[in-house]
Design a protein around this motif. Structure first.
Motif, PDB file in Angstrom:
ATOM      1  N   LYS A 180      62.891 -71.962 -27.713  1.00  0.00           N
ATOM      2  CA  LYS A 180      63.698 -71.557 -28.861  1.00  0.00           C
ATOM      3  C   LYS A 180      62.780 -71.104 -29.999  1.00  0.00           C
ATOM      4  O   LYS A 180      61.641 -71.560 -30.115  1.00  0.00           O
ATOM      5  CB  LYS A 180      64.601 -72.703 -29.315  1.00  0.00           C
ATOM      6  N   ILE A 181      63.312 -70.213 -30.834  1.00  0.00           N
ATOM      7  CA  ILE A 181      62.533 -69.653 -31.938  1.00  0.00           C
ATOM      8  C   ILE A 181      63.211 -70.001 -33.261  1.00  0.00           C
ATOM      9  O   ILE A 181      64.420 -69.824 -33.417  1.00  0.00           O
ATOM     10  CB  ILE A 181      62.401 -68.122 -31.816  1.00  0.00           C
ATOM     11  N   GLY A 182      62.410 -70.490 -34.206  1.00  0.00           N
ATOM     12  CA  GLY A 182      62.938 -70.878 -35.508  1.00  0.00           C
ATOM     13  C   GLY A 182      62.163 -70.243 -36.647  1.00  0.00           C
ATOM     14  O   GLY A 182      61.044 -69.748 -36.472  1.00  0.00           O
ATOM     15  N   ALA A 183      62.783 -70.271 -37.818  1.00  0.00           N
ATOM     16  CA  ALA A 183      62.135 -69.784 -39.041  1.00  0.00           C
ATOM     17  C   ALA A 183      61.571 -70.965 -39.821  1.00  0.00           C
ATOM     18  O   ALA A 183      61.907 -72.122 -39.560  1.00  0.00           O
ATOM     19  CB  ALA A 183      63.138 -69.015 -39.896  1.00  0.00           C
ATOM     20  N   GLN A 184      60.730 -70.667 -40.793  1.00  0.00           N
ATOM     21  CA  GLN A 184      60.077 -71.714 -41.581  1.00  0.00           C
ATOM     22  C   GLN A 184      60.765 -71.961 -42.916  1.00  0.00           C
ATOM     23  O   GLN A 184      60.403 -72.890 -43.639  1.00  0.00           O
ATOM     24  CB  GLN A 184      58.612 -71.340 -41.813  1.00  0.00           C
ATOM     25  N   ASN A 185      61.764 -71.128 -43.240  1.00  0.00           N
ATOM     26  CA  ASN A 185      62.463 -71.266 -44.511  1.00  0.00           C
ATOM     27  C   ASN A 185      63.605 -70.265 -44.534  1.00  0.00           C
ATOM     28  O   ASN A 185      63.654 -69.342 -43.717  1.00  0.00           O
ATOM     29  CB  ASN A 185      61.500 -70.986 -45.674  1.00  0.00           C
ATOM     30  N   MET A 186      64.554 -70.460 -45.448  1.00  0.00           N
ATOM     31  CA  MET A 186      65.606 -69.475 -45.684  1.00  0.00           C
ATOM     32  C   MET A 186      66.217 -69.766 -47.046  1.00  0.00           C
ATOM     33  O   MET A 186      66.027 -70.842 -47.611  1.00  0.00           O
ATOM     34  CB  MET A 186      66.688 -69.539 -44.606  1.00  0.00           C
ATOM     35  N   HIS A 187      66.974 -68.803 -47.561  1.00  0.00           N
ATOM     36  CA  HIS A 187      67.658 -68.998 -48.834  1.00  0.00           C
ATOM     37  C   HIS A 187      69.044 -69.582 -48.587  1.00  0.00           C
ATOM     38  O   HIS A 187      69.591 -69.458 -47.497  1.00  0.00           O
ATOM     39  CB  HIS A 187      67.776 -67.676 -49.598  1.00  0.00           C
ATOM     40  N   PHE A 188      69.608 -70.232 -49.625  1.00  0.00           N
ATOM     41  CA  PHE A 188      70.929 -70.843 -49.474  1.00  0.00           C
ATOM     42  C   PHE A 188      72.081 -69.904 -49.829  1.00  0.00           C
ATOM     43  O   PHE A 188      73.239 -70.246 -49.636  1.00  0.00           O
ATOM     44  CB  PHE A 188      71.040 -72.142 -50.289  1.00  0.00           C
ATOM     45  N   GLU A 189      71.757 -68.720 -50.370  1.00  0.00           N
ATOM     46  CA  GLU A 189      72.799 -67.738 -50.638  1.00  0.00           C
ATOM     47  C   GLU A 189      72.898 -66.743 -49.485  1.00  0.00           C
ATOM     48  O   GLU A 189      71.926 -66.500 -48.763  1.00  0.00           O
ATOM     49  CB  GLU A 189      72.502 -66.982 -51.940  1.00  0.00           C
ATOM     50  N   ASP A 190      74.063 -66.136 -49.313  1.00  0.00           N
ATOM     51  CA  ASP A 190      74.267 -65.179 -48.225  1.00  0.00           C
ATOM     52  C   ASP A 190      73.583 -63.846 -48.485  1.00  0.00           C
ATOM     53  O   ASP A 190      73.110 -63.183 -47.563  1.00  0.00           O
ATOM     54  CB  ASP A 190      75.761 -64.928 -48.002  1.00  0.00           C
ATOM     55  N   LYS A 191      73.549 -63.430 -49.759  1.00  0.00           N
ATOM     56  CA  LYS A 191      72.939 -62.157 -50.124  1.00  0.00           C
ATOM     57  C   LYS A 191      72.742 -62.146 -51.631  1.00  0.00           C
ATOM     58  O   LYS A 191      73.253 -63.006 -52.342  1.00  0.00           O
ATOM     59  CB  LYS A 191      73.808 -60.978 -49.697  1.00  0.00           C
ATOM     60  N   LEU A 216      59.436 -62.992 -35.870  1.00  0.00           N
ATOM     61  CA  LEU A 216      60.629 -63.581 -35.255  1.00  0.00           C
ATOM     62  C   LEU A 216      61.363 -62.664 -34.275  1.00  0.00           C
ATOM     63  O   LEU A 216      61.683 -63.104 -33.159  1.00  0.00           O
ATOM     64  CB  LEU A 216      61.571 -64.087 -36.350  1.00  0.00           C
ATOM     65  N   PRO A 217      61.667 -61.399 -34.611  1.00  0.00           N
ATOM     66  CA  PRO A 217      62.387 -60.574 -33.639  1.00  0.00           C
ATOM     67  C   PRO A 217      61.640 -60.423 -32.316  1.00  0.00           C
ATOM     68  O   PRO A 217      62.236 -60.506 -31.232  1.00  0.00           O
ATOM     69  CB  PRO A 217      62.530 -59.222 -34.358  1.00  0.00           C
ATOM     70  N   SER A 218      60.340 -60.223 -32.387  1.00  0.00           N
ATOM     71  CA  SER A 218      59.539 -60.036 -31.173  1.00  0.00           C
ATOM     72  C   SER A 218      59.452 -61.325 -30.359  1.00  0.00           C
ATOM     73  O   SER A 218      59.471 -61.290 -29.115  1.00  0.00           O
ATOM     74  CB  SER A 218      58.128 -59.552 -31.533  1.00  0.00           C
ATOM     75  N   ALA A 254      70.475 -66.841 -43.993  1.00  0.00           N
ATOM     76  CA  ALA A 254      70.843 -67.376 -42.688  1.00  0.00           C
ATOM     77  C   ALA A 254      71.388 -66.283 -41.784  1.00  0.00           C
ATOM     78  O   ALA A 254      71.076 -66.232 -40.587  1.00  0.00           O
ATOM     79  CB  ALA A 254      71.871 -68.496 -42.859  1.00  0.00           C
ATOM     80  N   ASP A 255      72.216 -65.392 -42.334  1.00  0.00           N
ATOM     81  CA  ASP A 255      72.782 -64.309 -41.530  1.00  0.00           C
ATOM     82  C   ASP A 255      71.687 -63.396 -40.972  1.00  0.00           C
ATOM     83  O   ASP A 255      71.799 -62.899 -39.848  1.00  0.00           O
ATOM     84  CB  ASP A 255      73.767 -63.483 -42.361  1.00  0.00           C
ATOM     85  N   MET A 256      70.645 -63.167 -41.762  1.00  0.00           N
ATOM     86  CA  MET A 256      69.539 -62.338 -41.293  1.00  0.00           C
ATOM     87  C   MET A 256      68.831 -63.001 -40.111  1.00  0.00           C
ATOM     88  O   MET A 256      68.432 -62.336 -39.151  1.00  0.00           O
ATOM     89  CB  MET A 256      68.547 -62.086 -42.430  1.00  0.00           C
ATOM     90  N   LEU A 257      68.675 -64.320 -40.181  1.00  0.00           N
ATOM     91  CA  LEU A 257      68.045 -65.055 -39.087  1.00  0.00           C
ATOM     92  C   LEU A 257      68.920 -65.037 -37.846  1.00  0.00           C
ATOM     93  O   LEU A 257      68.444 -64.810 -36.726  1.00  0.00           O
ATOM     94  CB  LEU A 257      67.748 -66.492 -39.515  1.00  0.00           C
ATOM     95  N   LEU A 258      70.215 -65.268 -38.029  1.00  0.00           N
ATOM     96  CA  LEU A 258      71.136 -65.239 -36.899  1.00  0.00           C
ATOM     97  C   LEU A 258      71.177 -63.864 -36.252  1.00  0.00           C
ATOM     98  O   LEU A 258      71.288 -63.739 -35.028  1.00  0.00           O
ATOM     99  CB  LEU A 258      72.537 -65.630 -37.365  1.00  0.00           C
ATOM    100  N   ASP A 259      71.055 -62.830 -37.059  1.00  0.00           N
ATOM    101  CA  ASP A 259      71.126 -61.454 -36.580  1.00  0.00           C
ATOM    102  C   ASP A 259      70.026 -61.141 -35.575  1.00  0.00           C
ATOM    103  O   ASP A 259      70.198 -60.289 -34.699  1.00  0.00           O
ATOM    104  CB  ASP A 259      71.050 -60.502 -37.772  1.00  0.00           C
ATOM    105  N   ILE A 260      68.893 -61.810 -35.704  1.00  0.00           N
ATOM    106  CA  ILE A 260      67.785 -61.552 -34.770  1.00  0.00           C
ATOM    107  C   ILE A 260      67.658 -62.623 -33.696  1.00  0.00           C
ATOM    108  O   ILE A 260      66.728 -62.599 -32.894  1.00  0.00           O
ATOM    109  CB  ILE A 260      66.445 -61.381 -35.518  1.00  0.00           C
ATOM    110  N   GLY A 261      68.579 -63.585 -33.680  1.00  0.00           N
ATOM    111  CA  GLY A 261      68.597 -64.557 -32.589  1.00  0.00           C
ATOM    112  C   GLY A 261      67.868 -65.856 -32.836  1.00  0.00           C
ATOM    113  O   GLY A 261      67.624 -66.630 -31.904  1.00  0.00           O
TER     114      GLY A 261
END
Length: 248
Positions: free
Chosen positions: A59-70, A46-48, A79-86
């Motif tokens: 646009k670049i997307g992920a295939q999954n994420m967790h529902f908790e922040d940490k 994803l970052p690259s 989600a914050d980790m995904l947003l952090d890399i754009g």
């Protein structure tokens, strides 16, 4: 007018170098089209890919994420980790996540809420098995999946969600629901949204079809009245194929 969205789901394919080469091959070719072009790739890419697509409409997307922040969730990404890399989009509740990794309607709902809260576009998947289809349970099954996925989501947020209808029996099998059958189910899903939010909101929500979509059948699928795009697996792995899909 709903903008079509063609999303490639690479699943567990490609190295970083292969992914960057793909983006470099397609990014200039999708400029100026009336289609939202999206690649959903493994986390390691994803970052690259975000960097390679910078300044373009891809646009670049992920295939999954967790529902908790940490927290203590080994192997998960927030989600914050995904947003952090754009990253801008995330697939939620894909049938393979449900089948192999215990995803449920409840976790899909939690993830959809979190994505919306953070400003990510969730692509919420629904679809029936072959057994459910043969038993005439396609619509009732999809209705429950959609109603439970959208539980507690406000009318103002509902149009920010993309729905992907993917009959499980058609994913990676080479079998495809006829374009008319796919449109019939997608039109039904839109009626479910009417029941939840009313006509105006329902008309804003984009609903994709997924399940062995390829260059040979994408035009027929996209010509249907209620189909707003495609979530594509294997046929999104080659640049030439992906460009044919985007330029349906």
């Amino acid at each position: 007018m709903r903008k079509p969205i063609i999303a490639g789901n690479w699943k567990m394919h490609k190295t970083v170098a292969e992914g960057v080469a793909f983006i470099n091959a397609v990014k200039n070719e999708v400029e100026g089209t009336d289609v939202e072009a999206l690649i959903c790739a493994p986390y390691t890419l994803l970052p690259s890919l975000v960097e390679a697509a910078k300044g373009t409409s891809v646009k670049i997307g992920a295939q999954n994420m967790h529902f908790e922040d940490k927290g203590a969730f080994t192997g998960e990404v927030s989600a914050d980790m995904l947003l952090d890399i754009g990253v801008t989009h995330v697939i939620i509740g894909h049938s393979e996540r449900r089948q192999y990794f215990g995803e449920t309607n409840e976790t899909v709902n939690k993830k959809a809420h979190k994505a919306l809260q953070k400003g990510l576009t969730p692509i919420v998947c629904c679809g029936e098995t072959l057994e459910q289809r043969e038993a005439g349970e396609t619509k009732s099954h999809c209705k429950v999946q959609i109603e439970e996925a959208f539980t507690g989501i406000a009318a103002a947020d509902a149009p920010k969600v993309v729905i992907a209808y993917e009959p499980i029996w058609a994913i990676g099998t080479g079998k495809t629901a006829s374009s008319q059958d796919a449109n019939d189910v997608i039109a039904f899903i839109r009626e479910v949204l009417v029941g939840l939010y009313g006509d105006a909101v329902s008309e804003e929500v984009r609903i994709q079809y997924g399940g062995s979509v390829k260059p040979a059948n994408v035009e027929e699928i996209m010509n249907e009245s209620d189909i707003d795009g495609a979530l594509v697996g294997g046929a999104s792995l080659e640049p030439s194929d992906f460009l044919q899909l985007v330029n349906f």
